[in-house]
Scaffold this active site. Structure first.
Site, PDB file in Angstrom:
ATOM      1  N   ASN A 110     -33.873  24.147   4.319  1.00  0.00           N
ATOM      2  CA  ASN A 110     -33.130  23.540   5.434  1.00  0.00           C
ATOM      3  C   ASN A 110     -32.787  24.579   6.503  1.00  0.00           C
ATOM      4  OD1 ASN A 110     -33.177  20.936   4.489  1.00  0.00           O
ATOM      5  ND2 ASN A 110     -31.215  21.060   3.484  1.00  0.00           N
ATOM      6  N   ASN A 158     -40.332  18.027  12.976  1.00  0.00           N
ATOM      7  CA  ASN A 158     -40.608  19.104  12.020  1.00  0.00           C
ATOM      8  C   ASN A 158     -42.010  19.697  12.223  1.00  0.00           C
ATOM      9  OD1 ASN A 158     -38.155  18.382  11.060  1.00  0.00           O
ATOM     10  ND2 ASN A 158     -38.829  17.629   9.067  1.00  0.00           N
ATOM     11  N   ASN A 181     -34.095  22.987   9.838  1.00  0.00           N
ATOM     12  CA  ASN A 181     -33.157  22.121  10.574  1.00  0.00           C
ATOM     13  C   ASN A 181     -32.607  22.716  11.870  1.00  0.00           C
ATOM     14  OD1 ASN A 181     -33.681  20.721   8.256  1.00  0.00           O
ATOM     15  ND2 ASN A 181     -31.601  20.020   7.938  1.00  0.00           N
ATOM     16  N   LYS A 216     -33.274  24.256  -1.698  1.00  0.00           N
ATOM     17  CA  LYS A 216     -33.160  23.230  -0.644  1.00  0.00           C
ATOM     18  C   LYS A 216     -32.434  23.814   0.575  1.00  0.00           C
ATOM     19  CE  LYS A 216     -32.009  18.462   0.174  1.00  0.00           C
ATOM     20  NZ  LYS A 216     -30.787  18.170   0.891  1.00  0.00           N
ATOM     21  N   GLY A 256     -18.914   7.217   0.518  1.00  0.00           N
ATOM     22  CA  GLY A 256     -19.988   7.504   1.486  1.00  0.00           C
ATOM     23  C   GLY A 256     -20.993   6.378   1.429  1.00  0.00           C
ATOM     24  N   GLY A 261     -23.383   5.414   3.287  1.00  0.00           N
ATOM     25  CA  GLY A 261     -24.586   5.578   4.114  1.00  0.00           C
ATOM     26  C   GLY A 261     -25.822   5.230   3.285  1.00  0.00           C
ATOM     27  N   ARG A 281     -30.662   4.397   7.069  1.00  0.00           N
ATOM     28  CA  ARG A 281     -29.811   3.245   7.357  1.00  0.00           C
ATOM     29  C   ARG A 281     -30.398   2.434   8.503  1.00  0.00           C
ATOM     30  NH1 ARG A 281     -23.656   2.660   9.227  1.00  0.00           N
ATOM     31  NH2 ARG A 281     -24.576   2.836  11.274  1.00  0.00           N
ATOM     32  N   SER A 295     -32.443  15.954   9.838  1.00  0.00           N
ATOM     33  CA  SER A 295     -31.101  15.354   9.886  1.00  0.00           C
ATOM     34  C   SER A 295     -30.236  16.060  10.940  1.00  0.00           C
ATOM     35  CB  SER A 295     -30.452  15.439   8.499  1.00  0.00           C
ATOM     36  OG  SER A 295     -30.553  16.751   8.001  1.00  0.00           O
ATOM     37  N   ARG A 335     -19.381  -6.944  -1.128  1.00  0.00           N
ATOM     38  CA  ARG A 335     -20.177  -7.087   0.097  1.00  0.00           C
ATOM     39  C   ARG A 335     -21.632  -7.104  -0.326  1.00  0.00           C
ATOM     40  NH1 ARG A 335     -17.839  -4.934   4.845  1.00  0.00           N
ATOM     41  NH2 ARG A 335     -19.789  -5.580   5.825  1.00  0.00           N
TER      42      ARG A 335
END
Ligand code: PAF
Length: 297
Positions: free
Chosen positions: A184, A198, A188, A180, A9, A11, A129, A251, A41
Site C-alpha cells: 500500500n 494503479n 496508494n 500489505k 462499520g 461499508g 458499495r 482507496s 434492515r
C-alpha cells in the site's frame, strides 16, 4: 454454539462479512450510528449479476446489551472513536477482530481498552458499495486472521472458515499485515498524488522509477524491522499488484477525489514511525506523506 457477532462499520467489507457470517449460522448484527426505528434492515449483496437480500439485525451503537464478538471494519482513523462509542457494551470476555487498512491500531486499542482480547486480520475479498447497505461482491479472495504468538485458532474461528470460501488462521498475522502495508505504501500515496489509476504506475516511466525508489526505502525499513521476506520480494509483489489491479483507483485516490480524510497516517505514517525507531531516513516516503496530507480537506 455459534457466536453472535456485532459489526462496526457498515461499508462494503462490513456488509460482506456480516451477511456471510449470517448465512453460515451466526447471528450478525450491524451496528449503526443512529437509531433507525427498525430491528433489522435488508442488505443487498450483488454477485455475478444476481442480487441476494439478507435480512440483517441492526442495533444503534448507543443501545445497551453486551457485545461478545465485535468485528471492526471502519476506516482506520475511525476505529478508536467507533469502539469508544460501544465501550459501555464491552467487557473482559469481548473478542474484538480488527479488519482495517494500515497498522498501529492494536497498540492504540490496547492503550484505550487494556482488557479487550484483540485479534487482527486482512482480506483480499473484493467488495464495493453501490448504495447504503447495497454492495457488490466483486471477487473472492483470501482472509487471514490471527493474533501474534497464538498458533492455535481461536474457538470462534471455525465459524469464520465456514462463512468465507477461503479463510485461514495465521500465527504470523503481523507479517501478512506488514506485507500489505508495504504494498500500500508503494501504490496508494503515489496514485493519490498523481490522480492516476494503479496501472499508470507501470505505464509511465517517471512513476515506475518513483515506485522503485519507494520500494528500496520500504525494503530497507522492512529488513530493519525483521520482515525479511517482504524486503526480499517487495518489488515483485508491488509489480504483481499493479498489474492485477491496473484499472483500479486505489482507496487513497478515491478518498482524495471524494474529499475524504485518507488513511495515510496508518499506512505511510506507520512505516515512517518504524523507520524513525531504526534510524532510517525515508525521504521519498516522507515527501509523499506530506503531499497526501496537503490534499486532505
Ligand atoms: O488500497 C487499495 O486500494 C488496494 O489495497 C490496492 C491493491 C493497493 C490498490 O487497489
Amino acid at each position: 454454539m455459534a457466536a453472535h457477532w456485532h459489526v462496526l462499520g457498515a461499508g462494503a467489507i462490513g456488509c460482506l462479512f456480516a451477511t456471510a457470517l449470517a448465512r453460515s449460522g451466526c447471528t450478525a448484527t450491524l451496528l449503526l450510528r443512529e437509531r433507525c426505528g427498525k430491528s433489522s434492515r435488508s442488505v443487498l449483496v450483488q454477485r455475478d449479476g444476481a442480487i441476494t437480500e439478507v435480512h440483517t439485525p441492526v442495533s444503534a451503537t448507543g443501545d445497551s446489551g453486551p457485545i461478545t464478538h465485535l468485528l471492526v471494519t471502519t476506516k482506520a482513523y475511525d476505529v478508536r472513536g467507533a469502539v469508544g462509542a460501544v465501550a459501555h457494551r464491552l467487557n473482559s470476555d469481548t473478542r474484538l477482530l480488527l479488519l482495517v487498512n494500515g497498522m498501529g491500531l492494536i497498540e492504540e486499542l490496547h492503550n484505550d481498552f487494556p482488557n479487550l482480547d484483540i485479534y487482527n486480520s486482512t482480506t483480499t475479498e473484493g467488495a464495493y458499495r453501490i448504495a447504503p447497505l447495497h454492495i457488490c461482491h466483486a471477487g473472492t479472495g483470501l482472509t487471514r486472521i490471527g493474533k501474534p504468538g497464538q498458533t492455535r485458532p481461536a474457538l470462534w474461528f471455525d465459524q469464520w472458515s465456514r462463512a468465507m470460501s477461503s479463510c485461514v488462521w495465521d500465527a504470523n498475522i503481523d507479517s501478512a499485515l506488514w506485507l500489505k502495508l508495504a504494498i500500500n505504501c508503494a501504490i496508494n500515496p503515489l496514485t493519490a498524488v498523481h490522480g492516476c489509476r494503479n496501472g499508470d504506475l507501470a505505464r509511465r516511466p517517471e512513476l515506475a522509477m518513483e515506485v522503485c525508489r519507494l520500494c528500496d526505502e520500504i525494503a530497507a525499513i522492512s529488513r530493519a524491522a525483521g520482515y525479511m521476506s517482504t524486503a526480499a520480494g517487495l518489488e515483485q509483489a508491488v509489480t504483481d499488484v499493479i498489474a492485477g489491479t491496473a484499472n483500479n483507483r486505489s482507496s487513497m485516490l478515491q478518498d482524495v477525489q471524494n474529499r475524504h480524510r485518507t488513511e495515510i497516517d496508518y499506512i505511510t505514517g506507520y512505516l515512517l514511525a518504524v523507520a524513525r525507531r531504526h534510524g532510517i531516513e525515508a525521504p521519498h516516503n516522507k515527501s509523499l506523506f506530506e503531499r497526501v496530507h496537503k490534499l486532505e480537506p
